[in-house]
Design an enzyme around this catalytic site. Structure first.
Site, PDB file in Angstrom:
ATOM      1  N   HIS A   5      10.479 -16.810 -30.198  1.00 18.48           N
ATOM      2  CA  HIS A   5      11.129 -17.880 -30.952  1.00 18.48           C
ATOM      3  C   HIS A   5      12.454 -18.284 -30.303  1.00 18.48           C
ATOM      4  O   HIS A   5      12.791 -19.464 -30.253  1.00 18.48           O
ATOM      5  CB  HIS A   5      11.353 -17.445 -32.400  1.00 18.48           C
ATOM      6  N   THR A  14      36.111 -18.904 -13.323  1.00 18.51           N
ATOM      7  CA  THR A  14      34.772 -18.711 -13.865  1.00 18.51           C
ATOM      8  C   THR A  14      34.890 -17.659 -14.959  1.00 18.51           C
ATOM      9  O   THR A  14      35.666 -16.712 -14.834  1.00 18.51           O
ATOM     10  CB  THR A  14      33.800 -18.222 -12.774  1.00 18.51           C
ATOM     11  N   HIS A  55      20.350 -17.171 -34.421  1.00 18.50           N
ATOM     12  CA  HIS A  55      19.019 -17.377 -33.855  1.00 18.50           C
ATOM     13  C   HIS A  55      17.952 -16.946 -34.839  1.00 18.50           C
ATOM     14  O   HIS A  55      18.234 -16.268 -35.837  1.00 18.50           O
ATOM     15  CB  HIS A  55      18.867 -16.618 -32.520  1.00 18.50           C
ATOM     16  N   ASP A  59      19.300 -15.340 -38.164  1.00 21.96           N
ATOM     17  CA  ASP A  59      20.172 -14.177 -38.008  1.00 21.96           C
ATOM     18  C   ASP A  59      21.509 -14.699 -37.509  1.00 21.96           C
ATOM     19  O   ASP A  59      21.613 -15.208 -36.384  1.00 21.96           O
ATOM     20  CB  ASP A  59      19.542 -13.206 -37.000  1.00 21.96           C
TER      21      ASP A  59
END
Length: 374
Positions: free
Chosen positions: A177, A312, A166, A129
């Site tokens: 997964h 950050t 992914h 995907d």
């Protein structure tokens, strides 16, 4: 006892979940596509890329040198045991054998043509995907393949930025997964290359891809991490840990210490380094100790103006971001997830070894440590 045979039987039952997607997605999508004229891209040049193991990236141009091209990639799905830490192993599922999967780089308007291979020795169905793609579950509805199969997907890179990809084979298989290692990143550069908030061109001297991942390794009653023969054998135990939402490990590039010591990233004073950071599952807060984000595309989308001078930055779960920094001092820099518990106790720490001359105007030790009287 949960035997290997029982695990494989269970895996067959689990496989029915992704096969629902094959029936309801991968078969519907071609039926819909059959009514449309096929795209004729025969006039476009083709560029074949050889993917490399992160944190490195394959050769690429920062500025497109001509009209759109078809970028050819091939990835093999590799199921294998990996060592997360000195005392912890995981039956991983990976793209091309690495966690994260390789970084793919193209330009906006280009096409991505991926040959995805699921070797016969694997035990699971898999797909991919692409968050960068449009339609058919990001390609997941067109790429579901069983062991011993391969598929070719092409999509147009219509949006510039950094995007996660992914495995998403359906139902409860999806998170399993992903946290077993099946995620990576694609970077779609603007055709003119990167620009700052004023639209001025920006180039980088080095690029590093940091894939942060959370893992959920079960323990025995005595606190010892369990070890399994194949992915399916540990499924039920791993899901029980996953459901606590408390990772056993949070690491960069597949293992504790994967980017430290002799495996640290390298740079020189005066070089601009582009850090690509992805997290497919949980939020993260990258921080470069002793440095800054000169330009930060926090959401990873290059047509949005970058933020400046961040200490950050925030990476949303299921996304990737980019930060550019010019190193001004030599030394060992720690690149961390600034949830410091996750950095120190779970493993989300990397190092950048920077060489060059020290500048006392930026920082100077005026008095060395001495004893305090009394």
């Amino acid at each position: 006892m949960f035997t290997r045979r029982a695990a494989l039987v269970g895996a067959a039952a689990l496989a029915s979940a992704p096969l629902v997607i094959r029936a309801a997605g991968a078969e519907e999508a071609p039926a819909q596509a059959a009514a449309a004229a096929p795209a004729d891209l025969s006039s476009l040049p083709r560029v074949k890329h050889k993917l490399v193991v992160p944190p490195f990236a394959h050769a690429h141009e920062q500025v497109a040198t001509g009209s759109p091209v078809i970028n050819e990639f091939e990835m093999r799905i590799v199921e294998k045991e990996v060592q997360l830490d000195e005392d912890a192993w995981m039956q991983a599922m990976t793209f091309d054998g690495s966690i994260p999967g390789p970084l793919m780089i193209v330009h906006e308007g280009d096409y991505v043509e991926l040959t995805l291979v699921n070797p016969a020795e694997n035990t699971m169905p898999h797909n991919i995907d692409f968050h960068a793609a449009t339609g058919a579950l990001g390609g997941g509805g067109l790429t579901l393949i069983n062991p011993g199969e391969q598929v070719v997907l092409r999509f147009k890179a219509t949006r510039a930025g950094t995007f996660v990809y992914h495995c998403a084979p359906g139902g409860p298989m999806i998170p399993w997964h992903v946290v077993s290692g099946m995620a990576g990143c694609i970077m779609v550069l603007p055709r003119e290359g990167l620009t700052d908030a004023q639209g001025k061109p920006v180039r980088y001297d080095r690029l590093y891809y940091i894939g942060e991942s959370d893992h959920y390794v079960p323990k025995d009653a005595d606190g010892t991490y369990r070890r399994y023969a194949d992915p399916s054998e540990g499924y039920e135990d791993m899901v029980a840990v996953m459901d606590t939402l408390t990772p056993s490990h949070i690491v960069f590039n597949g293992a504790v210490g994967a980017l430290t010591g002799d495996k640290a990233m390298k740079a020189n004073v005066g070089e601009r380094v582009l850090f690509i950071h992805s997290q497919p599952n949980r939020d993260s807060r990258p921080h470069l100790i002793g440095g800054h984000g000169d330009l930060v595309w926090e959401t990873g989308k290059f047509h949005n103006p970058p933020q400046r001078d961040l200490e950050t930055w925030f990476i949303r779960g299921g996304s990737a971001g980019a930060a550019l920094y010019e190193f001004l001092q030599p030394g060992v820099y720690a690149y961390v997830n600034h949830n410091l518990i996750e950095a120190v106790h779970k493993g989300a720490t990397a190092h950048v070894l920077v060489e060059g001359a020290w500048n006392n105007d930026l920082m100077e030790q005026l008095v060395a440590p001495t004893s305090v009287a009394g």
